[in-house]
Scaffold this motif. Structure first.
Motif, short mmCIF file in Angstrom:
data_model
loop_
_atom_site.label_atom_id
_atom_site.label_comp_id
_atom_site.label_asym_id
_atom_site.label_seq_id
_atom_site.Cartn_x
_atom_site.Cartn_y
_atom_site.Cartn_z
N LYS A 5 40.03 -74.57 43.26
CA LYS A 5 40.61 -73.76 44.26
C LYS A 5 39.49 -72.53 44.56
O LYS A 5 39.12 -71.77 43.47
CB LYS A 5 41.60 -73.01 43.84
CG LYS A 5 42.86 -73.48 43.94
CD LYS A 5 44.13 -72.64 44.31
CE LYS A 5 45.86 -73.72 43.03
NZ LYS A 5 47.07 -73.23 43.45
N GLN A 6 38.98 -71.91 45.89
CA GLN A 6 37.96 -71.14 46.31
C GLN A 6 38.93 -69.85 46.91
O GLN A 6 39.30 -71.17 48.53
CB GLN A 6 37.24 -71.87 46.90
CG GLN A 6 35.89 -72.25 45.75
CD GLN A 6 34.43 -73.24 45.85
OE1 GLN A 6 34.04 -74.51 46.75
NE2 GLN A 6 33.74 -72.46 46.46
N ASN A 7 39.73 -69.57 46.70
CA ASN A 7 40.55 -68.87 47.55
C ASN A 7 39.89 -67.87 48.69
O ASN A 7 40.15 -67.31 49.47
CB ASN A 7 41.17 -67.96 46.59
CG ASN A 7 42.19 -68.38 45.87
OD1 ASN A 7 42.79 -69.39 45.84
ND2 ASN A 7 42.24 -68.40 44.42
N SER A 8 38.48 -67.88 48.69
CA SER A 8 37.88 -66.87 49.82
C SER A 8 37.09 -67.15 50.92
O SER A 8 36.08 -68.70 50.38
CB SER A 8 37.01 -65.72 48.92
OG SER A 8 37.39 -65.02 48.71
N PRO A 9 37.70 -68.02 51.70
CA PRO A 9 36.68 -68.17 52.38
C PRO A 9 35.65 -68.10 53.04
O PRO A 9 35.00 -69.06 53.78
CB PRO A 9 37.98 -68.89 54.17
CG PRO A 9 39.06 -68.40 53.97
CD PRO A 9 38.82 -67.71 53.19
N SER A 10 34.78 -67.19 52.87
CA SER A 10 34.24 -66.16 54.00
C SER A 10 33.51 -64.96 53.25
O SER A 10 34.98 -64.56 52.76
CB SER A 10 34.78 -66.44 55.13
OG SER A 10 34.95 -64.75 55.60
N LEU A 11 32.84 -64.64 52.99
CA LEU A 11 31.67 -62.89 51.87
C LEU A 11 31.08 -62.99 52.85
O LEU A 11 30.12 -63.60 53.13
CB LEU A 11 31.93 -63.74 50.84
CG LEU A 11 31.95 -62.55 49.92
CD1 LEU A 11 32.50 -61.57 49.39
CD2 LEU A 11 31.40 -63.48 48.62
N SER A 12 30.77 -61.76 52.91
CA SER A 12 30.04 -60.92 53.60
C SER A 12 29.44 -59.95 52.74
O SER A 12 30.37 -59.23 52.18
CB SER A 12 30.44 -59.95 55.06
OG SER A 12 28.88 -60.04 55.74
N VAL A 13 27.70 -60.44 52.81
CA VAL A 13 27.77 -58.69 51.32
C VAL A 13 26.16 -59.00 52.42
O VAL A 13 25.09 -59.77 53.21
CB VAL A 13 26.62 -59.86 50.21
CG1 VAL A 13 26.03 -59.22 49.24
CG2 VAL A 13 28.56 -60.27 50.06
#
Lengths: 113, 113
Positions: A5-13
């Motif tokens: 499982k990858q629970n974060s569909p998106s990530l902004s950095v």
């Protein structure tokens, strides 16, 4: 029943900062873990891997950490660069399952200038 | 980059028609795979091959068949396409199975109307 499982569909950095992508798994028989990177309209490309006998593997700006007791792995990218913007997939395999890779759904990483 | 080509890259077809996707490699790798990628699911293995005429099912093999008559070619056939088979299909190759390091083609986008 998603075993990876990858629970974060998106990530902004922000560019230059650290990107941390997370992955959880449920099958304690998994003994090999991989991260792949995918750009739009291209196939995934292998990034880095780790065996269950290790807790860390490093390759340049990329480090993968494995916490077997928590059934959790993470990918750290330091420093983040614009070219790192992509979808990242984690995958796991088990010798007992003939090494068939089980994939997470992916996390879209966006690096902001 | 590994020499993998998929054809066709895009195809639109109607429900009930047969469809064949082709994967061609120039790396002489023993293992070849067909995956499908759908939103929220990551990559799921359809079928794989561990040698000429040696194939096995993956986790989503229903409605699909494969053939491998030569080391370099791996064909995926949908005997009677359904709308649920609308997806992006990726071919991958690997030298061995233990490491999980796969090389992917660029994908074939199939739309079944």
């Amino acid at each position: 029943d998603q075993q990876v499982k990858q629970n974060s569909p998106s990530l902004s950095v922000q560019e230059g900062r650290i990107s941390i992508l997370n992955c959880d798994y449920t099958n304690s028989m998994f003994d090999y873990f991989l991260w792949y990177k995918k750009y739009p309209a291209e196939g995934p490309t292998f990034l880095i891997s780790i065996s269950s006998i290790k807790d860390k593997n490093e390759d340049g700006r990329f480090t993968v950490f494995l916490n077997k007791s928590a059934k959790h792995l993470s990918l750290h990218i330091v420093p983040s660069q614009p070219g790192d913007s992509a979808v990242y997939f984690c995958a796991a395999s088990a010798r007992g399952s003939n090494y068939q890779l089980i994939w997470g759904a992916g996390t879209k990483l966006i690096i902001k200038p | 980059d590994a020499g993998i080509t998929q054809s066709p890259r895009h195809k639109v077809t109607e429900t009930g028609t047969p469809v064949t996707l082709r994967c061609h490699q120039t790396e002489n790798h023993r293992y070849m795979y067909w995956y499908r990628q759908d939103p929220g699911h990551g990559l799921r293995l359809i079928h794989y091959s561990y040698g000429v005429k040696d194939t096995d099912k993956g986790e989503v093999s229903d409605g699909y068949s494969v053939s491998r008559s030569k080391t370099e070619d791996f064909l995926l056939t949908l005997e009677s396409a359904t709308s649920s088979q609308t997806s992006v299909y990726f071919c991958a190759i690997s030298r061995d199975r233990g490491t999980g390091e796969l090389f992917f083609g660029e994908g074939s986008r199939l739309t079944v109307l």
